[in-house]
Design an enzyme around this catalytic site. Sequence first.
Site, PDB file in Angstrom:
ATOM      1  N   SER A  89       0.779  -1.208   0.024  1.00  0.00           N
ATOM      2  CA  SER A  89       0.038   0.032  -0.075  1.00  0.00           C
ATOM      3  C   SER A  89       1.060   1.164  -0.167  1.00  0.00           C
ATOM      4  CB  SER A  89      -1.012  -0.011   1.036  1.00  0.00           C
ATOM      5  OG  SER A  89      -1.784   1.159   1.278  1.00  0.00           O
ATOM      6  N   HIS A 199      -8.433   1.474  -0.714  1.00  0.00           N
ATOM      7  CA  HIS A 199      -8.213   0.360  -1.621  1.00  0.00           C
ATOM      8  C   HIS A 199      -9.551  -0.133  -2.078  1.00  0.00           C
ATOM      9  CE1 HIS A 199      -3.729   0.477  -1.686  1.00  0.00           C
ATOM     10  NE2 HIS A 199      -4.194   0.505  -0.047  1.00  0.00           N
TER      11      HIS A 199
END
Length: 308
Positions: A89, A199
């Site tokens: 991430s 996300h």
Amino acid sequence: MSKTAIIFPGQGAQKVGMAQDLYNNNDQATEILTSAANTLDFDILETMFTDEEGKLGETENTQPALLTHSSALLAALKNLNPDFTMGHSLGEYSSLVAADVLSFEDAVKIVRKRGQLMAQAFPSGVGSMAAVLGLDFDKVDEICKSLSSDDKIIEPANINCPGQIVVSGHKALIDELVEKGKSLGAKRVMPLAVSGPFHSSLMKVIEEDFSSYINQFEWRDAKFPVVQNVNAQGETDKEVIKSNMVKQLYSPVQFINSTEWLIDQGVDHFIEIGPGKVLSGLIKKINRDVKLTSIQTLEDVKGWNEND
């Protein structure tokens, strides 16, 4: 032939006092920390070292703090010579600095903006995330689809390791899943201390603003492949990498597939650079045979530099 990948953690690894041991004790690390302080529009070192105002957990501060810590450790390490890099991430931005796709100064501005856009798009309490333990991806995906409706969604967001899938979406549905988790077959569903539905497709609302912001910086082809969260394969082309970093905002982190791709390329040593050992723990559950090294502190840096 043995190959090495350097890997970088994402949000959740931050803690008060981070990188303080490096400051003034290692010239290369101090240079990065000072550069962050001079580049950003807030006192990042105070936030990282003492956090008297309690702002380290706010995503617009967490993101530059973690990038700065990982980049300071990276700068202090000698004789790394990695074959690949990967980040989880937010950690993917540290991998872009490592592979010289972005300068540290540009990357720290980008992640500050990324955090600000995320925070503005979702005021506290609208979106959230949770870790689902004990179920495979297909089952989690099926549960998410059954809970989602036209006006509220929940989706798989981080495919971390077998039996650990993080979901993301509207907080009401996250709360419902936390409550119903065991009856749906999960060992446990743990809410995460995050401020938004990262996300998930809900993040598409910031795609345009983020894309136009990052276009003003210089992106370079990677010096060695960056394994990207979005497609779980190594990329070196700057335009492909940049496009994938925009998609990363609203796409699941394919950590299992990324790790397996690296192992397929011959990687047998993963070096985690940054606070905590979260990624090392995940990789151990994906493949028990690879070597794992964690570089978190000044002492770890000294140990590496003396032995390597």
